[in-house]
Design an enzyme around this catalytic site. Structure first.
Site, mmCIF file in Angstrom:
data_model
loop_
_atom_site.group_PDB
_atom_site.id
_atom_site.type_symbol
_atom_site.label_atom_id
_atom_site.label_comp_id
_atom_site.label_asym_id
_atom_site.label_seq_id
_atom_site.Cartn_x
_atom_site.Cartn_y
_atom_site.Cartn_z
ATOM 1 C CG ASN A 169 -6.412 6.863 5.857
ATOM 2 O OD1 ASN A 169 -7.594 6.621 5.121
ATOM 3 N ND2 ASN A 169 -6.241 6.025 6.753
ATOM 4 N NE ARG A 194 -0.748 5.195 13.659
ATOM 5 C CZ ARG A 194 0.697 5.107 12.956
ATOM 6 N NH1 ARG A 194 1.350 5.974 13.292
ATOM 7 N NH2 ARG A 194 1.130 3.908 12.050
ATOM 8 N N PRO A 235 -2.798 1.742 19.850
ATOM 9 C CG PRO A 235 -3.163 -0.285 20.357
ATOM 10 C CD PRO A 235 -3.491 0.877 20.813
ATOM 11 C CD GLU A 289 -9.452 4.002 8.000
ATOM 12 O OE1 GLU A 289 -9.616 3.400 9.135
ATOM 13 O OE2 GLU A 289 -8.484 3.836 7.037
ATOM 14 N N GLY A 292 -1.772 -0.477 14.387
ATOM 15 C CA GLY A 292 -2.006 -1.656 13.634
ATOM 16 C C GLY A 292 -0.879 -2.159 12.633
ATOM 17 C CB THR A 293 0.456 -0.578 10.014
ATOM 18 O OG1 THR A 293 0.635 0.696 10.459
ATOM 19 C CG2 THR A 293 -1.013 -0.924 9.493
ATOM 20 C CB SER A 339 -0.823 -0.129 1.084
ATOM 21 O OG SER A 339 -1.997 1.000 1.070
#
Ligand code: 16G
Ligand code: MG
EC number: 5.4.2.3
Length: 549
Positions: free
Chosen positions: A378, A508, A500, A376, A502-503, A68
């Protein structure tokens, strides 16, 4: 057909040995990491997809090789379930176990999956595989294909495609009704036909001008956009930058993630007139954000929240104009700007729900509505329509007395419902702006974003943080939420949360408040709290988006 599970082990040992013993976890969107460690993961995902296809009575399962928006040395894998959704949650742990066993245990682990799920190993199966344009993707694609072959399954390779294209292929192969043909041409045809009909030869309208700069992130979106341009003639004038052919690394200094996080245009942005409409997609083209510069040369972002409000407002109007009894809802995450949520609730009067980060959560929630819009911040999102919504709109269009219902029907066709699709979303935004006669100035003036900032904090173990209420409340470590509440209460329109990632191995922090200064200060306070109470390592707070103000 007789299948010897020894073959799986033999292949693994000879060609795809597991090189690392480090535990890897199925993340927010599959496995991701440095490409050199992924061969064994990919081989095993080929095995898993074949088992999944047999488990789902031979339906096509998709495997997409991509990291991605990550940098070029990374790669990853996303699995696609029969209806085009992401892999069912209960199989994520099956996938995690399968990639973590040693080569010696592999045969036994495969046998366990077969037994636990009562899979007929001799039944038919088909796995669709696609990849992005990273130089290591073809090697990893071969590993997936070999995983399928080890179980004598069938594989269909699509070569370089966007993630949403692969989702489209899977769902169109598995649905009986005509969703579209499961080919690249079928995909272009579905979207372009709908787009052209919606244009209805009215290329410009009011403030809307028919040209767009498209930042392809040097990824697969650029290549596919060039294919679109060839087939669309002049229904949309697109200039593609960061085409990724010859020079430029995927996602480097460009693309949706860079533009959103850094709050600036791609480095290679040409000089353009103020208010020129520009959009950026990410490396596998499942996210899109818009941006422009105003006449003072200031950068202005139109992110996923803006797209969500634009789309939801437009669809709400269509529902009203056609007098349909359909429930429309919007799904966001905690990252959605507070101003966008206020606008949705107070102005658009659309019900809104908040879910944890990750498209699967948004998608799932959106299915509860007749028309579920989810994005989202983003730029990752789409719209899903229930069967009831589709048939209601189709009937209204057939009745003939509601021209808007015909438009509505084409809008449904233009949307790739399976997953966020940057190109389909972009064509949808262009259609709506055209119909409204809006330029970017009109669009951005609907509401004013609250200043916001994100930080990432390195900690020894990100899992010391646990959250609830769609990640808005922190329940572990004890006491942290109380401290966050105290800090937030000192700021006007203050809001903050921690989660936390996920990637990545980080925690964060998100903060927003009424002014830039307050936002910076609130984010900093929360960052310090995380370091103090959640075992932060290193004195530095990292600002992924310093300029996010
Ligand atoms: C993945 C997710 C994206 C999410 C991001 C969060 C999918 C297909 N992609 O890229 O939706 O925003 O992770 O990353 O679900 P984080 O957990 O590191 O903040
Ligand atoms: Mg992506």
């Amino acid at each position: 057909m007789s299948i010897n599970l020894r073959t799986v082990y033999a292949f693994a040992r000879e060609m795809y040995p597991k090189l690392s013993t480090e535990h890897i976890q199925y993340g927010t969107a599959g496995f991701r990491g440095k490409a050199e460690f992924l061969d064994s993961v990919m081989f095993r995902m080929g095995v898993l997809a074949t088992l999944r296809s047999r488990f789902r009575s031979g339906a096509a399962i998709g495997v997409m090789i991509t990291a991605s928006h990550n940098p070029e040395p990374d790669n990853g894998v996303k699995l696609v379930d029969p209806k085009g959704e992401m892999l069912e949650a209960s199989w994520e742990s099956i996938a995690t176990d399968l990639v973590n066993v040693s080569d010696q245990e592999l045969e036994q682990q495969v046998a366990k999956i077969i037994k636990d799920n009562n899979i007929d190993i001799t039944s038919s199966s088909i796995v669709y595989v696609g990849m992005d344009n990273r130089y290591h993707s073809p090697r990893l694609l071969k590993a997936v294909a070999d995983g399928v072959i080890a179980l004598k399954g069938n594989v269909r390779e699509y070569g370089i495609v966007t993630t949403p294209m692969l989702h489209y292929f899977v769902v169109s192969a598995n649905t009986k009704e005509a969703y579209g043909k499961p080919t690249e041409e079928g995909y272009y045809d579905k979207l372009i036909t709908a787009f052209k009909t919606l244009r209805n030869d009215q290329l410009e309208n009011g403030n809307y001008k028919n040209n767009l700069i498209f930042d392809g992130a040097n990824g697969v979106g650029a290549r596919k956009m060039l294919q679109f341009i060839k087939r669309m003639q002049n229904s949309l004038q697109v200039t593609v930058i960061n085409q990724g052919i010859g020079q430029g690394k995927i996602n480097e200094d460009c693309g949706a993630d860079y533009v959103k996080v850094q709050q600036r245009p791609p480095k290679s942005m040409p000089e353009v007139e103020p208010y020129t409409r520009c959009c950026s997609v990410d490396g596998d083209a499942d996210r899109v954000v818009y941006f422009f510069s105003n006449d003072k040369g200031e950068f202005q972002l139109l992110d996923g929240d803006r797209i969500a409000t634009l789309v939801a407002g437009y669809l709400m109007d269509l529902v009203k104009k056609c007098q349909l009894d359909l429930r429309l809802g919007l799904v966001q995450t905690a990252y959605a700007n507070g101003a966008s949520t206020d606008y949705i609730v107070n102005e658009l009067k659309v019900p809104v729900s908040c879910v944890p980060t990750g498209v699967k959560h948004l998608h799932h929630k959106a299915l509860e509505y007749d028309i579920g819009v989810y994005f989202e911040a983003n730029g990752h999102g789409t719209v899903v329509f229930s069967d009831h919504a589709k048939s209601t709109v189709a009937e209204a269009a057939k009745a003939g007395d509601k021209p808007d219902a015909k438009i509505f029907l084409k809008i449904i066709d233009l949307i790739n419902e399976t997953v966020g699709d940057a190109i389909s979303d972009m064509l949808l935004v262009e259609t709506i702006l055209n119909h409204k006669g809006w330029d970017v100035k009109d669009w951005i003036s609907t509401y004013t974003d609250l200043p916001n900032q994100q930080l990432k904090i390195k900690v020894q173990d990100r899992n010391v943080i646990a959250t609830t209420d769609a990640e808005r409340v922190c329940v572990k470590p004890e006491g942290l939420q109380i401290e966050i509440n105290k800090a937030v209460s000192n700021y006007k329109r203050g809001r903050a949360f921690v989660r936390p990632s996920g990637t990545e191995d980080v925690v964060r922090v998100y903060a927003e408040a009424n002014t830039k200064e307050d936002t910076v200060s609130l984010a900093h306070e929360i960052g310090i709290l995380v370091q103090r109470l959640a075992g932060g390592v290193g004195p530095e707070l990292v600002h992924p988006n310093n300029a996010h103000l």
